[in-house]
Design a protein around this motif. Structure first.
Motif, PDB file in Angstrom:
ATOM      1  N   ALA A  17      -9.715  34.327  93.655  1.00  0.00           N
ATOM      2  CA  ALA A  17     -11.100  34.427  94.134  1.00  0.00           C
ATOM      3  C   ALA A  17     -12.078  34.499  92.971  1.00  0.00           C
ATOM      4  N   TYR A  18     -11.712  35.211  91.925  1.00  0.00           N
ATOM      5  CA  TYR A  18     -12.571  35.356  90.748  1.00  0.00           C
ATOM      6  C   TYR A  18     -12.865  33.995  90.118  1.00  0.00           C
ATOM      7  N   TYR A  19     -11.839  33.183  89.932  1.00  0.00           N
ATOM      8  CA  TYR A  19     -12.043  31.875  89.309  1.00  0.00           C
ATOM      9  C   TYR A  19     -12.671  30.870  90.274  1.00  0.00           C
ATOM     10  N   LEU A  20     -12.364  30.977  91.559  1.00  0.00           N
ATOM     11  CA  LEU A  20     -13.036  30.131  92.541  1.00  0.00           C
ATOM     12  C   LEU A  20     -14.543  30.353  92.506  1.00  0.00           C
ATOM     13  N   SER A  21     -14.951  31.607  92.373  1.00  0.00           N
ATOM     14  CA  SER A  21     -16.378  31.950  92.443  1.00  0.00           C
ATOM     15  C   SER A  21     -17.184  31.411  91.269  1.00  0.00           C
ATOM     16  N   LYS A  22     -16.513  30.943  90.239  1.00  0.00           N
ATOM     17  CA  LYS A  22     -17.226  30.361  89.102  1.00  0.00           C
ATOM     18  C   LYS A  22     -17.674  28.934  89.376  1.00  0.00           C
ATOM     19  N   HIS A  23     -17.130  28.305  90.426  1.00  0.00           N
ATOM     20  CA  HIS A  23     -17.445  26.905  90.693  1.00  0.00           C
ATOM     21  C   HIS A  23     -17.803  26.633  92.148  1.00  0.00           C
ATOM     22  N   GLN A  24     -17.976  27.664  92.934  1.00  0.00           N
ATOM     23  CA  GLN A  24     -18.476  27.496  94.293  1.00  0.00           C
ATOM     24  C   GLN A  24     -19.180  28.786  94.691  1.00  0.00           C
ATOM     25  N   PRO A  25     -20.067  28.731  95.670  1.00  0.00           N
ATOM     26  CA  PRO A  25     -20.762  29.955  96.077  1.00  0.00           C
ATOM     27  C   PRO A  25     -19.778  31.052  96.455  1.00  0.00           C
ATOM     28  N   ALA A  26     -19.960  32.223  95.885  1.00  0.00           N
ATOM     29  CA  ALA A  26     -19.031  33.320  96.168  1.00  0.00           C
ATOM     30  C   ALA A  26     -19.036  33.683  97.643  1.00  0.00           C
ATOM     31  N   SER A  27     -20.156  33.444  98.309  1.00  0.00           N
ATOM     32  CA  SER A  27     -20.238  33.769  99.734  1.00  0.00           C
ATOM     33  C   SER A  27     -19.343  32.890 100.588  1.00  0.00           C
ATOM     34  N   SER A  28     -18.802  31.810 100.017  1.00  0.00           N
ATOM     35  CA  SER A  28     -17.897  30.923 100.753  1.00  0.00           C
ATOM     36  C   SER A  28     -16.434  31.292 100.528  1.00  0.00           C
ATOM     37  N   CYS A 163     -15.584  40.184  91.876  1.00  0.00           N
ATOM     38  CA  CYS A 163     -15.663  39.317  93.029  1.00  0.00           C
ATOM     39  C   CYS A 163     -16.715  39.810  94.021  1.00  0.00           C
ATOM     40  N   LEU A 164     -16.664  41.090  94.333  1.00  0.00           N
ATOM     41  CA  LEU A 164     -17.599  41.647  95.308  1.00  0.00           C
ATOM     42  C   LEU A 164     -19.036  41.583  94.810  1.00  0.00           C
ATOM     43  N   ALA A 165     -19.222  41.854  93.520  1.00  0.00           N
ATOM     44  CA  ALA A 165     -20.565  41.798  92.948  1.00  0.00           C
ATOM     45  C   ALA A 165     -21.142  40.387  93.015  1.00  0.00           C
ATOM     46  N   ALA A 166     -20.261  39.385  92.935  1.00  0.00           N
ATOM     47  CA  ALA A 166     -20.708  37.996  92.991  1.00  0.00           C
ATOM     48  C   ALA A 166     -21.014  37.554  94.416  1.00  0.00           C
ATOM     49  N   GLY A 167     -20.476  38.287  95.394  1.00  0.00           N
ATOM     50  CA  GLY A 167     -20.734  37.934  96.783  1.00  0.00           C
ATOM     51  C   GLY A 167     -19.527  37.522  97.588  1.00  0.00           C
ATOM     52  N   VAL A 168     -18.328  37.659  97.019  1.00  0.00           N
ATOM     53  CA  VAL A 168     -17.099  37.382  97.770  1.00  0.00           C
ATOM     54  C   VAL A 168     -16.951  38.402  98.893  1.00  0.00           C
ATOM     55  N   HIS A 169     -16.502  37.953 100.047  1.00  0.00           N
ATOM     56  CA  HIS A 169     -16.310  38.840 101.191  1.00  0.00           C
ATOM     57  C   HIS A 169     -14.912  39.450 101.144  1.00  0.00           C
ATOM     58  N   LEU A 170     -14.813  40.751 101.383  1.00  0.00           N
ATOM     59  CA  LEU A 170     -13.523  41.435 101.478  1.00  0.00           C
ATOM     60  C   LEU A 170     -13.335  41.938 102.897  1.00  0.00           C
TER      61      LEU A 170
END
Length: 408
Positions: A17-28, A163-170
């Motif tokens: 998730a951490y590396y995904l969030s570098k190249h797509q919106p973390a909210s996705s 991840c959470l700070a970037a906007g990833v959903h848990l």
């Protein structure tokens, strides 16, 4: 950008998730974890030893990439302070041998994974906390720029917070219970059930990543009940102790940590790691037959007194008596392993998903597996997350993992 759901919020899932969030919106990006306590298995209870070149050819590039990612992240984010990143020296107390086993035998016959280290050993000096027996010799296996140490729980917690700070959903505690398909029979959403409130949420998504460690086969079987394919991942249980000794204190840390590998008796190869913060970790007593609990948190009730006492015996042998030692915690975790001895980083072919179920072509969709790292989950975590993100997003891979794909 398509939505990606990562099933498993251990260190492999959070790294992905951490590396995904570098190249797509973390909210996705969505992380799903069923265990009431986060990092309750290997992500929180493993040794945290990092190696650059202790791997078989199939995973050598991934191991080297991950070691470099650990170094860069620690330099950027003050890893020495936040998760105890430190250079290390690995030493062996076993008799010298002219033959080395591949690292994948570590899970099979109780051999020391130190036998897979590259390079020649040299005579060295024991760390201050190690009590040598008469006739013992200390051989340096690796040092300097090829081995390091972290506290895996602190690293896992850091990655999740990023991840959470970037906007990833848990979603926690929650589990995936079903997938839905569209009129083309392609995966269009996944249903997530909160295990506390019993509420269900349908998340539109086309990318699913199974990174649930030893529980990955159960996750796959739940989502694809008509499939006849079983993920080739099993579990290896391992007990551990964390202790504090006055012979390993802050004044010793400037010289780096140590990883000590020894052979106590057939089938038992203790591993002892000193960590920043005064802790010493002891493990090496493993079982491939211990049943996998339903949830990682259930492991606490399965700790065997006989196993802990055996580890305590090793503590007394190599650290001295119990009088000045403090036991910080006892642990039992279940590492995901494969018969071939290497992890699986792969898209799962549509043909394995069952009748009338498919996924969109990459990078618009897919079902992926990242599991089976055995004793190297922490060491290979960041490299795995980086490569899986690249695979899912259709970018060029930073390491050749072609030999880590699913084999049929």
């Amino acid at each position: 950008m398509t939505t990606t759901v990562v099933l498993g919020a251990g260190i492999i899932g959070t790294s992905t998730a951490y590396y995904l969030s570098k190249h797509q919106p973390a909210s996705s990006i969505h992380l799903v974890e069923p265990s009431p306590e986060l990092f309750a298995s290997a992500s929180g209870y493993a040794g945290g030893f990092l190696a650059k070149d202790w791997f078989s050819p199939a995973s050598a590039e991934l191991g080297a990439l991950s070691f470099e990612e650990h170094r860069k992240l620690a330099e950027k984010e003050d890893g020495a302070r936040k998760w105890g990143y430190a250079r290390s020296t690995s030493i062996s107390l076993s008799p010298a041998t002219n033959s080395k086993k591949r690292v994948d035998v570590w899970c099979r016959d109780g051999a020391s994974r130190a036998e897979a280290a590259s390079g020649d050993s040299s005579i060295g000096v024991a760390p201050p906390w190690l009590r040598k027996q008469d006739g013992d010799t200390v051989d340096i296996i690796s040092e300097g720029d090829t081995v390091a140490q972290v506290d895996p729980l602190q690293l896992s917690q850091f990655l999740l917070q990023k991840c959470l700070a970037a906007g990833v959903h848990l979603h926690h505690p929650a589990k995936a219970i079903s997938i839905q398909t569209d009129m083309r029979n392609e995966i269009s959403s996944i249903c997530i059930a909160n295990t506390q409130s019993s509420t269900e949420t349908d998340i539109p998504c086309t990318n699913i990543v199974i990174a649930a460690g030893a529980w990955s086969p159960q996750v796959f079987a739940t989502l694809f009940p008509t499939s006849e394919f079983a993920l080739p991942v099993s579990s290896l249980a391992g007990h551990s102790l964390v202790v504090k000794s006055p012979r390993w204190a802050a004044e010793h840390e400037a010289h780096g940590c140590h990883a000590v590998f020894m052979t106590s008796q057939p089938g038992y190869s203790p591993e002892i790691f000193s960590r920043i913060g005064g802790h010493i970790y002891i493990a090496g007593l493993n079982s491939a037959t211990a049943p996998l609990p339903v949830l990682a948190t259930d492991s606490k009730g399965k700790i065997e007194k006989s196993a802990i006492e055996k580890l305590r015996g090793t503590v007394r042998e190599v650290l001295g008596g119990d009088d000045d030692l403090e036991v910080v915690r006892e642990g039992l975790c279940f590492r995901p392993v494969t018969d071939r001895g290497t992890p699986i980083l792969s898209r799962i072919p549509d043909s394995c998903l069952g009748p009338s179920v498919s996924a969109r072509p990459a990078p618009e969709g897919g079902v992926y597996l990242a599991a089976g790292h055995g004793p190297w989950g922490i060491s290979m975590s960041l490299g795995t997350g980086k490569v899986m993100a690249e695979m899912i997003q259709g970018r060029e891979l930073s390491a050749n993992v072609s030999n880590l794909a699913l084999k049929f």
